[in-house]
Design an enzyme around this catalytic site. Sequence first.
Site, PDB file in Angstrom:
ATOM      1  N   ASP A 187       0.864  -1.053   0.050  1.00  0.00           N
ATOM      2  CA  ASP A 187       0.007   0.098   0.059  1.00  0.00           C
ATOM      3  C   ASP A 187       0.873   1.374   0.024  1.00  0.00           C
ATOM      4  O   ASP A 187       1.978   1.420   0.865  1.00  0.00           O
ATOM      5  CB  ASP A 187      -0.728   0.075   1.086  1.00  0.00           C
ATOM      6  N   GLU A 218       1.106  -0.610  -5.142  1.00  0.00           N
ATOM      7  CA  GLU A 218       0.073   0.463  -5.119  1.00  0.00           C
ATOM      8  C   GLU A 218       0.951   1.926  -5.270  1.00  0.00           C
ATOM      9  O   GLU A 218       1.333   2.416  -4.286  1.00  0.00           O
ATOM     10  CB  GLU A 218      -1.092   0.635  -3.908  1.00  0.00           C
TER      11      GLU A 218
HETATM   12  C1  LIG Z   1      -6.018   1.862  -3.180  1.00  0.00           C
HETATM   13  C2  LIG Z   1      -5.466   1.831  -1.401  1.00  0.00           C
HETATM   14  O1  LIG Z   1      -5.328   0.679  -1.260  1.00  0.00           O
HETATM   15  N1  LIG Z   1      -5.394   2.919  -1.182  1.00  0.00           N
HETATM   16  C3  LIG Z   1      -5.012   3.101   0.126  1.00  0.00           C
HETATM   17  C4  LIG Z   1      -3.739   3.836   0.318  1.00  0.00           C
HETATM   18  O2  LIG Z   1      -3.426   4.068   1.381  1.00  0.00           O
HETATM   19  C5  LIG Z   1      -4.129   4.736   2.367  1.00  0.00           C
HETATM   20  C6  LIG Z   1      -3.762   4.655   3.476  1.00  0.00           C
HETATM   21  O3  LIG Z   1      -3.076   3.541   3.967  1.00  0.00           O
HETATM   22  C7  LIG Z   1      -5.637   3.957   2.247  1.00  0.00           C
HETATM   23  O4  LIG Z   1      -6.702   4.977   2.592  1.00  0.00           O
HETATM   24  C8  LIG Z   1      -6.145   3.924   0.854  1.00  0.00           C
HETATM   25  O5  LIG Z   1      -7.264   3.155   0.936  1.00  0.00           O
END
Ligand SMILES: CC(=O)N[C@H]1CO[C@H](CO)[C@@H](O)[C@@H]1O
Length: 577
Positions: free
Chosen positions: A221, A296
């Site tokens: 993430d 991500e």
């Molecule tokens: C797509 C995804 O997983 N987004 C996450 C990115 O990180 C933030 C903080 O950890 C999350 O709020 C999101 O959902």
Amino acid sequence: MRVLTVAGVFAVVLSLSSASQWWENGNYYQIYPRSFRDSDGDGIGDLNGVTEKLQYLKDIGITAAWLSPIFKSPMVDFGYDIADFYQIHPEYGTMEDFERMIARAKEIGIKIILDFVPNHSSDKSEWFIKSVNGDPQYKDYYIWHNGRINQQTGEREAPSNWNSEFRYSAWEWNEIRQQYYLHQFAIGQPDLNYRNPAVVNEMKNVMRFWLAKGVSGFRIDAVPYLFEVDLDRYNEYPDEPLSNDSDCPGPDDHCYTQHIYTQDQQETYDMVYQWRELVDEFHAEHGGDQRFLMTEAYTSFENIMKYYGDGIRNGSQVPFNFDFLTSINNASKATEYVEHIEKWMNAMPAGVSANWVLGNHDNKRVASRFGVQRIDLINILLQTLPGLAVTYNGEELGMTDVYISWEDTVDPNACNSDPQHYYDRSRDPARTPYQWDASPMAGFTYADHTWLPVSADYKTNNALQQLRAPQSHLQIFKTLVRLRQEPSFRTGELKIKALDDDVIIYSRQAEGSDLYVIVLNLGSTAKTLELTKQFSLGAEAEVITSSLQSRYINGETVKTSEFVADANVGTVLVALN
Ligand SMILES: CC(=O)N[C@H]1CO[C@H](CO)[C@@H](O)[C@@H]1O
Ligand SMILES: *[C@@H]1O[C@H](CO)[C@@H](O)[C@H](O)[C@H]1NC(C)=O
Ligand SMILES: *[C@@H]1O[C@H](CO)[C@@H](O)[C@H](O)[C@H]1NC(C)=O
Ligand SMILES: *[C@@H]1O[C@H](CO)[C@@H](O)[C@H](O)[C@H]1NC(C)=O
Ligand SMILES: [Ca+2]
Ligand SMILES: [Ca+2]
């Protein structure tokens, strides 16, 4: 992969097949556990619910499921704020439930991938509490700073002008420690300090712990946020330059500055390569199938490519293709789709796989963004391009956004806003319970309440109804998933072009295998095409599958010289010899 552009007509992409790994060409499914299936009637999805539904995923042809975070959390950011990286969140079940889920997944042949959230922990984490209290082992686990003295007022203020993703300063004053800590997301999500080797080790131990439990890999993430600028190079944390972005609502918003000190720092790529080394080592030691990483990162195209590796060290097998997700919308023309597809295929280093994703728990539903009439066309596109396809739970049914009032809103990204502006920011509409069947609460739970409301359309739009119907979004999806097993889709070249603003045509064919032709019409009127001009097709071809509203049905034989692409319809054809 090698790309040749033939006389400006078709872009041709050859797949140079290497020893194939289980994760190449796979079908990936994102489970949002809180909304997937509630087994114990508290209105919240859980691990036993996932276990119960693994057979469904197997039946629709899924290779691997990645689960949004299931670790112990106060749920400020619905699990992306982890209080204990080694424990299951009690609402979701126990470690035994987790082990049962893994065992069941192994039994039926589905890989389980966990969300790994390395940038921050929860402020309720024992690590953070110890850090607050100056415990020598944890003191530098987070990013602490005294702040700076405002020259005008003489008062202490935040160390820099950095804003959090969820609005307002990314610095929060802590009374006990008498210092500010950094949080690039919610106040309850303090950033871990990756310049401290103890933190790097700790997080590697977290990965080893779950690998030893039998997971096949991680989806990592918020990777671009891992490192901030090195304080040793400056006396203080420097302010970021203003973005001067006229679309940015105001100085409290994340878009107010350019994130040159808080994102995409060079050290980030090294960290991802270290994690790849870790999963490769684990594989070498323990055998079995290769372990795998997805990353991500909403960042520039050039940066996304670096996650694949640097030519010497390998990185993530799947850097999520957010170029496609962020660039393609309902208004995109056929040429733009083709441009972005070619762009990714051309830029990929040799020997890696492409991936295609349009939905996740942070974006509005695909069927709402592109319109329900286009959901089959989009699924056809994602499933017939070379590489991996990623489906967010519910997109295979064409589930749509559910309107959530300001009062019912729980997403911190939206709650930090106001009743006038929250909806655009809210991620709740795409996170509502999965629609299993027509029984009360869509078969998600036997409780009379759910953590987010169930969509009003569940009686007519649910998995069971779509499985029983001879024609449905889900039937089309299942056909596509099966089709991907064919050599032409596994290793075949891609020849693609836009015919005009509306129509995309492409073919997939492996040497000695069937020729498949895909026609997507984004336009609002039907078009008759002479496909024989474009591909070496005979007079007739067979329809493998087509959008629900298409005039053609599966198995039908069509004339290739006057093929009709209906409005918003996608069709997969196979050549008849
Ligand atoms: C797509 C995804 O997983 N987004 C996450 C990115 O990180 C933030 C903080 O950890 C999350 O709020 C999101 O959902
Ligand atoms: C924004 O404006 C400021 C002051 O006018 C300027 O110094 C800065 O360079 C601008 N930022 C960008 C990204 O253009
Ligand atoms: C990187 O991965 C490729 C296979 O995709 C492999 O041949 C190579 O040895 C790997 N390199 C390193 C440094 O592990
Ligand atoms: C998508 O675009 C089409 C026309 O190009 C339009 O009819 C449809 O309403 C749009 N859908 C959404 C959800 O914006
Ligand atoms: Ca439950
Ligand atoms: Ca960070």
